[in-house]
Design an enzyme around this catalytic site. Structure first.
Site: not given
Ligand code: AMP
Length: 395
Positions: A35, A198, A352, A375
């Site tokens: 950054r 999520k 991210g 974000g």
């Molecule tokens: P996000 O912040 O929604 O982009 O999610 C990122 C996080 O999702 C990372 O820390 C990953 O470890 C987690 N993640 C990705 N795939 C899986 C999975 N199959 N089961 C659990 N966590 C996951």
């Protein structure tokens, strides 16, 4: 169109520049300077054109109180190294004070100053008018180049714009060019790859992208909510039960819009999210009841590779698995490699986790654009107007 640096004459002007120096620290060491590096073109341009630059940024979440661990002092040191120039670090727990104002007034063309972490002041996140006025006082021009904060409406990025002529910096210009360019006028086929934990975080992104893309590839834990919405058993994999209906509706909408949705066909499964938990590869239809899917399997990685071969624009946000643990990182690395080897495609990474996975694989310079704001880029993909950009003067 927003005003840019090229719309101003900076000679003998005092320029207030909001940057995103919210960087990871290990004690007093900046562990990722991306950054800071990305802010250099704007800083150099203003200096080369005869202005002085006073930088401001937040760092972490001090919640309106001074916290020595979140001081921007280590950032000032890193910036000095990168810019090869002295930086006047205006260390004041209240960010702005009489003595800081005096230092700003004394700043000469070609000089650079850095204010202390703006979130030490409670008025920052409240977009307090008095704080914004105090920040803007004694400057001639305001430049916002903090893309990573542009989805927030705070005093130091939005508030100050009321009191000064304003422009976006080169970094925001570049982020907007790539992300908006893809959304508004993509070279086709246009493919989105969405992963991460999520569905709830990405529903609006998927919804907006369904209007724009030709294909959506869904990976990460999100995929299980989609599979379960189709009555496929997913064992102990992460599922958002309250989002099953939403996932089902998204798939129906995609069908109506003729957008192809690609879901994983195999997974790496294990009992626990642990480095030593024995892993196996199973078809998506056969996840054992006592195991959870923690990465896409090799067949899925191959399928994604094939599906991307003719893509001309690709946007990727969110890892394919628990990439922090090497056993479950192969899917994410495979996607990074596929994107790195695409010919003639514009590849945009939404910051991210996907950005850090690409950096870890040493493939950052093979992508067309890696966003500095996870974000902020997600909100752009949702089709939202970002307050930090909206507040800047139109041409
Ligand atoms: P996000 O912040 O929604 O982009 O999610 C990122 C996080 O999702 C990372 O820390 C990953 O470890 C987690 N993640 C990705 N795939 C899986 C999975 N199959 N089961 C659990 N966590 C996951």
């Amino acid at each position: 169109m927003k005003k840019t640096l090229k719309d101003f004459d900076f000679k003998d002007k005092k320029v207030l520049v909001r940057v995103d120096f919210n960087v990871p620290l290990d004690g007093e060491v900046v562990t990722d300077d991306k950054r800071i590096v990305e802010s250099l073109p704007t800083i150099k341009y203003i200096l080369e054109n005869g202005g002085s630059v006073t930088l401001m940024s937040h760092l972490g979440r001090p919640k309106g109180k001074y916290n020595s661990e979140l001081s921007l002092k280590p950032v000032a040191k890193k910036l000095e190294e990168l810019l090869g120039k002295d930086i006047k670090f205006l260390a004041d727990e209240n960010v702005i004070s009489e003595s800081v104002q005096e230092e700003i007034l004394a700043l000469k063309s070609g000089e650079v100053a850095l204010l202390e972490n703006t979130r030490f002041v409670p008025g920052e996140e409240k977009n307090d008018e008095d704080f914004a006025k105090e920040l803007a006082k004694n400057f001639d021009i305001y430049v916002n180049d903090a893309f990573g904060t542009s989805h927030r409406g705070h005093a130091s990025n939005v508030g100050v714009s009321k009191y000064l002529p304003s422009a976006i910096g080169f970094l925001i210009e570049k982020e907007v060019k790539y992300i908006e360019g893809a959304l508004e006028n993509p070279k086709r086929p246009f493919v989105a790859i969405l992963g991460g934990a999520k569905v709830s975080d990405k529903i609006e992104v998927i919804d907006n992208l369904l209007e724009k893309v030709d294909k959506i590839i869904i990976v990460g834990a999100m995929a299980f909510t989609f599979l379960k919405s189709q009555d496929i058993q997913v064992g102990k994999s992460l599922v958002e039960e309250d989002k099953l209906d939403v996932a089902k509706k998204i798939l129906e909408k995609a069908d109506k819009k003729n957008v192809q949705v690609i879901l994983p066909i195999d997974f790496v499964v294990a009992e626990e999210i642990k480095i030593d938990s024995p892993a196996a590869i199973v078809p998506a239809m056969n996840i054992p009841a006592n195991l959870q899917g923690l990465d896409i399997g090799p067949m899925t990685a191959k399928l994604i590779n094939m599906d991307l071969q003719d893509a001309k624009t690709v946007i990727w946000n969110g890892p394919a698995g628990v990439f922090e643990i090497p056993t479950f990182a192969n899917g994410t690395i495979a996607i990074a490699n596929t994107l790195a080897n695409l010919e003639d495609a514009i590849t945009i990474i939404g910051g991210g986790d996907s950005a850090s996975a690409i950096a870890k694989a040493g493939l950052s310079d093979k992508m067309s654009h890696i966003s500095t704001g996870g974000g902020a880029s997600l909100e752009m993909l949702e089709g939202k107007v970002l307050p930090g950009i909206e507040c800047i003067e139109d041409k």
